[in-house]
Design an enzyme around this catalytic site. Structure first.
Site, PDB file in Angstrom:
ATOM      1  N   GLY A 180       7.869  23.375  41.070  1.00  0.00           N
ATOM      2  CA  GLY A 180       8.780  22.871  40.046  1.00  0.00           C
ATOM      3  C   GLY A 180       8.153  22.955  38.661  1.00  0.00           C
ATOM      4  O   GLY A 180       7.126  22.320  38.411  1.00  0.00           O
ATOM      5  N   GLY A 223       9.479  21.881  35.907  1.00  0.00           N
ATOM      6  CA  GLY A 223      10.166  20.935  35.023  1.00  0.00           C
ATOM      7  C   GLY A 223       9.128  20.127  34.256  1.00  0.00           C
ATOM      8  O   GLY A 223       7.977  20.551  34.093  1.00  0.00           O
ATOM      9  N   PHE A 224       9.547  18.959  33.796  1.00  0.00           N
ATOM     10  CA  PHE A 224       8.650  18.154  32.969  1.00  0.00           C
ATOM     11  C   PHE A 224       7.377  17.754  33.719  1.00  0.00           C
ATOM     12  O   PHE A 224       6.283  17.823  33.174  1.00  0.00           O
ATOM     13  CB  PHE A 224       9.375  16.892  32.494  1.00  0.00           C
ATOM     14  CG  PHE A 224      10.376  17.173  31.414  1.00  0.00           C
ATOM     15  CD1 PHE A 224       9.962  17.447  30.127  1.00  0.00           C
ATOM     16  CD2 PHE A 224      11.732  17.168  31.688  1.00  0.00           C
ATOM     17  CE1 PHE A 224      10.876  17.704  29.116  1.00  0.00           C
ATOM     18  CE2 PHE A 224      12.657  17.419  30.687  1.00  0.00           C
ATOM     19  CZ  PHE A 224      12.227  17.694  29.400  1.00  0.00           C
ATOM     20  N   GLY A 225       7.533  17.320  34.982  1.00  0.00           N
ATOM     21  CA  GLY A 225       6.383  16.833  35.733  1.00  0.00           C
ATOM     22  C   GLY A 225       5.430  17.952  36.118  1.00  0.00           C
ATOM     23  O   GLY A 225       4.218  17.863  35.898  1.00  0.00           O
ATOM     24  N   VAL A 229      11.633  27.548  46.819  1.00  0.00           N
ATOM     25  CA  VAL A 229      10.929  26.912  47.938  1.00  0.00           C
ATOM     26  C   VAL A 229      11.956  26.408  48.942  1.00  0.00           C
ATOM     27  O   VAL A 229      12.903  25.705  48.577  1.00  0.00           O
ATOM     28  CB  VAL A 229      10.044  25.754  47.429  1.00  0.00           C
ATOM     29  CG1 VAL A 229       9.451  24.972  48.590  1.00  0.00           C
ATOM     30  CG2 VAL A 229       8.955  26.297  46.523  1.00  0.00           C
ATOM     31  N   GLU A 275      26.632  11.299  25.726  1.00  0.00           N
ATOM     32  CA  GLU A 275      26.273  12.405  24.830  1.00  0.00           C
ATOM     33  C   GLU A 275      27.272  13.555  24.964  1.00  0.00           C
ATOM     34  O   GLU A 275      27.669  14.168  23.984  1.00  0.00           O
ATOM     35  CB  GLU A 275      24.841  12.871  25.133  1.00  0.00           C
ATOM     36  CG  GLU A 275      23.838  11.785  24.759  1.00  0.00           C
ATOM     37  CD  GLU A 275      22.378  12.176  24.945  1.00  0.00           C
ATOM     38  OE1 GLU A 275      22.105  13.074  25.763  1.00  0.00           O
ATOM     39  OE2 GLU A 275      21.529  11.574  24.271  1.00  0.00           O
ATOM     40  N   ALA A 332      12.440  11.846  31.643  1.00  0.00           N
ATOM     41  CA  ALA A 332      11.393  12.821  31.338  1.00  0.00           C
ATOM     42  C   ALA A 332      10.008  12.189  31.118  1.00  0.00           C
ATOM     43  O   ALA A 332       9.010  12.702  31.651  1.00  0.00           O
ATOM     44  CB  ALA A 332      11.818  13.641  30.125  1.00  0.00           C
TER      45      ALA A 332
HETATM   46  C1  LIG Z   1      21.898  16.488  31.385  1.00  0.00           C
HETATM   47  C2  LIG Z   1      20.610  15.680  31.461  1.00  0.00           C
HETATM   48  C3  LIG Z   1      20.212  14.957  30.350  1.00  0.00           C
HETATM   49  C4  LIG Z   1      19.034  14.219  30.403  1.00  0.00           C
HETATM   50  N1  LIG Z   1      18.648  13.531  29.286  1.00  0.00           N
HETATM   51  C5  LIG Z   1      17.478  12.866  29.291  1.00  0.00           C
HETATM   52  C6  LIG Z   1      17.011  12.214  28.113  1.00  0.00           C
HETATM   53  O1  LIG Z   1      17.679  12.220  27.064  1.00  0.00           O
HETATM   54  N2  LIG Z   1      15.800  11.579  28.156  1.00  0.00           N
HETATM   55  C7  LIG Z   1      15.053  11.566  29.297  1.00  0.00           C
HETATM   56  O2  LIG Z   1      13.957  11.015  29.292  1.00  0.00           O
HETATM   57  N3  LIG Z   1      15.467  12.160  30.434  1.00  0.00           N
HETATM   58  C8  LIG Z   1      16.655  12.813  30.449  1.00  0.00           C
HETATM   59  N4  LIG Z   1      17.088  13.438  31.599  1.00  0.00           N
HETATM   60  C9  LIG Z   1      16.288  13.292  32.834  1.00  0.00           C
HETATM   61  C10 LIG Z   1      15.105  14.228  32.814  1.00  0.00           C
HETATM   62  O3  LIG Z   1      15.504  15.534  32.427  1.00  0.00           O
HETATM   63  C11 LIG Z   1      14.463  14.223  34.203  1.00  0.00           C
HETATM   64  O4  LIG Z   1      14.060  12.921  34.493  1.00  0.00           O
HETATM   65  C12 LIG Z   1      13.273  15.153  34.253  1.00  0.00           C
HETATM   66  O5  LIG Z   1      13.670  16.490  34.031  1.00  0.00           O
HETATM   67  C13 LIG Z   1      12.553  15.036  35.602  1.00  0.00           C
HETATM   68  O6  LIG Z   1      11.469  15.912  35.602  1.00  0.00           O
HETATM   69  P1  LIG Z   1      10.987  16.562  36.980  1.00  0.00           P
HETATM   70  O7  LIG Z   1       9.751  17.329  36.634  1.00  0.00           O
HETATM   71  O8  LIG Z   1      10.922  15.535  38.025  1.00  0.00           O
HETATM   72  O9  LIG Z   1      12.159  17.531  37.409  1.00  0.00           O
HETATM   73  P2  LIG Z   1      12.892  18.691  36.605  1.00  0.00           P
HETATM   74  O10 LIG Z   1      12.556  18.652  35.152  1.00  0.00           O
HETATM   75  O11 LIG Z   1      14.318  18.589  37.003  1.00  0.00           O
HETATM   76  O12 LIG Z   1      12.255  20.007  37.208  1.00  0.00           O
HETATM   77  C14 LIG Z   1      12.467  20.419  38.530  1.00  0.00           C
HETATM   78  C15 LIG Z   1      12.172  21.897  38.622  1.00  0.00           C
HETATM   79  O13 LIG Z   1      12.207  22.271  39.984  1.00  0.00           O
HETATM   80  C16 LIG Z   1      12.823  23.552  40.078  1.00  0.00           C
HETATM   81  N5  LIG Z   1      13.354  23.687  41.430  1.00  0.00           N
HETATM   82  C17 LIG Z   1      14.384  23.017  41.985  1.00  0.00           C
HETATM   83  N6  LIG Z   1      14.570  23.418  43.251  1.00  0.00           N
HETATM   84  C18 LIG Z   1      13.642  24.357  43.498  1.00  0.00           C
HETATM   85  C19 LIG Z   1      13.296  25.119  44.634  1.00  0.00           C
HETATM   86  N7  LIG Z   1      13.948  24.984  45.816  1.00  0.00           N
HETATM   87  N8  LIG Z   1      12.274  25.987  44.548  1.00  0.00           N
HETATM   88  C20 LIG Z   1      11.590  26.125  43.396  1.00  0.00           C
HETATM   89  N9  LIG Z   1      11.854  25.418  42.290  1.00  0.00           N
HETATM   90  C21 LIG Z   1      12.866  24.538  42.338  1.00  0.00           C
HETATM   91  C22 LIG Z   1      13.889  23.526  39.011  1.00  0.00           C
HETATM   92  O14 LIG Z   1      14.252  24.847  38.644  1.00  0.00           O
HETATM   93  C23 LIG Z   1      13.184  22.769  37.894  1.00  0.00           C
HETATM   94  O15 LIG Z   1      12.526  23.642  37.002  1.00  0.00           O
HETATM   95  C24 LIG Z   1      18.254  14.199  31.587  1.00  0.00           C
HETATM   96  C25 LIG Z   1      18.668  14.937  32.692  1.00  0.00           C
HETATM   97  C26 LIG Z   1      19.838  15.684  32.629  1.00  0.00           C
HETATM   98  C27 LIG Z   1      20.264  16.483  33.826  1.00  0.00           C
END
Ligand SMILES: Cc1cc2nc3c(=O)[nH]c(=O)nc-3n(C[C@H](O)[C@H](O)[C@H](O)COP(=O)(O)OP(=O)(O)OC[C@H]3O[C@@H](n4cnc5c(N)ncnc54)[C@H](O)[C@@H]3O)c2cc1C
Length: 416
Positions: free
Chosen positions: A11, A13-15, A79, A170, A316
């Site tokens: 992943g 994403g942010f984490g 994955v 939003e 995030a």
């Molecule tokens: C529309 C929206 C608005 C938001 N606004 C805010 C905000 O204003 N402030 C705030 O703090 N938070 C906000 N959030 C929440 C924040 O974005 C999440 O809490 C944050 O992204 C979580 O980070 P993460 O690393 O857990 O997952 P994510 O950032 O979701 O990353 C997960 C990653 O895993 C990848 N992935 C998924 N499935 C698979 C797979 N099977 N195989 C390989 N890769 C895969 C995805 O492509 C993605 O890149 C918002 C969320 C959304 C949807």
């Protein structure tokens, strides 16, 4: 050559990204895997959906992140399965990845709670693809109504948003601004008949904010033409209507679902303890209780909030701080030191309602609304975006939109 400790991060994403970057100076090899070749800045997805920004303004090519990090590589792949005993990550195509340490950062997916018709008929806003699809759908509805104004009476220009959290608020505010631009695009159409209905089952919007900010958000949205329906949820949906829990039917071709998330479904396949919403129960240092070589961060993890008051929110900053913490624990283990518990530092929350309007809640108890809150929101999001190009693009687009009352990204991409 001697085997270096291999950290696989699932992943980008942010984490996952925070974990990878903080392993820069640690003697390990890092493989970051994602189903997309880019990182998405999810907090601005609603801006893409409402034509305020282009999709690539809020996406960052994952390989570019590692140009100056020699111990890390990116792997494009979906994955499908993790074998905790064999320590392997299985992808849709290609050979499995073998890890010494695994960081799971797969985020969350929409939760539609089994409400009839929602899976089939609602649009989501969890990914860049969904944001671009939603934008195209909204613009297509106006094109349809322009070609045949009778579709307005059938709800063709009625946009129902389920969920009055930050994303719903939003999106509602962003749509109301887009509609002002569409008045100029569609001079033959009575765009004032377009409706935005924001449906929230509890008695207030932005339930995690102070009630004063919730009231401010509802008042501001209503003053901008949004119909805010509190204390009522979606009971069922079809391609032509949304039926609310109080029995009212709203004719519409658009239901946007922002009413709930659950952990990524891969969590269900691991055979580990989960909370409601599918989140994985983790040890205080964010590792899996029976598998210390596996860490879980972000929306996927269920970490207790300080004071035993529920779980940390799925936002995030929790993911970023969790990813950073995990990188430090991996280093500690390699150096023979014990791991330490994750401590989240809450830096507040914000939601924008539209032009010159936002609410912000910052520790210790500072509450901002209106123009000041909006400036704080703009500044924070610009700083947090990854990459200079993204920041510059977003700044230019926002300045353009603000000065000209335009929304330049009114582009329909893809087939209906
Ligand atoms: C529309 C929206 C608005 C938001 N606004 C805010 C905000 O204003 N402030 C705030 O703090 N938070 C906000 N959030 C929440 C924040 O974005 C999440 O809490 C944050 O992204 C979580 O980070 P993460 O690393 O857990 O997952 P994510 O950032 O979701 O990353 C997960 C990653 O895993 C990848 N992935 C998924 N499935 C698979 C797979 N099977 N195989 C390989 N890769 C895969 C995805 O492509 C993605 O890149 C918002 C969320 C959304 C949807």
């Amino acid at each position: 050559m001697a085997h270096r400790h291999h950290v696989v991060i699932v992943g980008a994403g942010f984490g996952g990204l925070a974990a990878a970057r903080h392993l820069r100076a640690v003697p390990v090899d890092v493989t970051l895997v994602d189903a997309n070749n880019f990182h998405t800045f999810q907090p601005l997805l609603y801006q893409v959906a409402t034509a305020g920004l282009d999709g690539d303004d809020i996406a960052y090519a994952a390989r570019g992140i590692f140009h100056r990090q020699r111990n890390a590589t990116f792997h494009l792949g979906r994955v499908e399965r993790v074998d905790l005993e064999a320590r392997t990550v299985h992808l849709a195509t290609g050979a499995p990845l073998v890890y010494d340490t695994l960081v799971l950062a797969l985020g969350a997916v929409s939760n539609t709670y089994g409400i009839p018709g929602v899976d089939e008929h609602a649009l989501g806003l969890k990914s860049l693809t969904e944001a671009v699809e939603l934008r195209a759908h909204v613009l297509r509805q106006f094109e349809r109504a322009d070609a045949d104004p009778s579709v307005v009476a059938e709800g063709g220009l009625t946009f129902v948003i389920a969920g009055g959290g930050p994303t719903g608020v939003e999106l509602a505010g962003g749509l109301s601004e887009l509609f002002k631009v569409l008045r100029r695009d569609f001079p033959r159409l009575d765009v004032t008949r377009a409706r935005i209905v924001l449906v929230e089952p509890t008695d207030r919007l932005l339930g995690t904010f102070h009630p004063r900010l919730s009231e401010h958000a509802a008042r501001t949205l209503r003053s901008r033409g949004v119909e805010v329906e509190l204390g009522v949820g979606v009971a069922k949906a079809s391609s032509t209507a949304v039926v609310l829990t109080d029995g009212r039917a709203i004719p519409t071709a658009t239901l946007v679902w922002t009413a709930g998330v659950r952990a990524h479904p891969l969590a269900d396949t691991l055979g580990v303890e989960q909370t409601r919403g599918g989140r994985i129960v983790v040890a205080p240092d964010l590792s899996l209780p029976d598998h210390p070589e596996v860490f879980v961060v972000g929306d996927l993890a269920a970490s207790p909030a300080p004071g035993g008051d529920g779980l940390l929110p799925q936002v995030a900053p929790v993911a970023i701080q969790g990813g950073t913490h995990v990188a430090r624990q991996i280093r500690a283990r390699l150096e023979g030191r014990p791991t330490s518990p994750f401590r989240y530092r809450d830096k507040g929350s914000m939601a924008t309602i539209g032009r010159n309007a936002a609410v912000a809640e910052l520790p210790p108890g500072i509450r901002l609304t209106g123009f000041v809150g909006w400036l704080a929101w703009l500044g924070l999001h610009l700083v947090q975006l990854i990459g200079f190009r993204n920041r510059a693009n977003v700044l230019v687009n926002w300045a353009w939109n603000y000065l000209t009352y335009d929304r330049g990204a009114r582009i329909i991409v893809g087939d209906p």
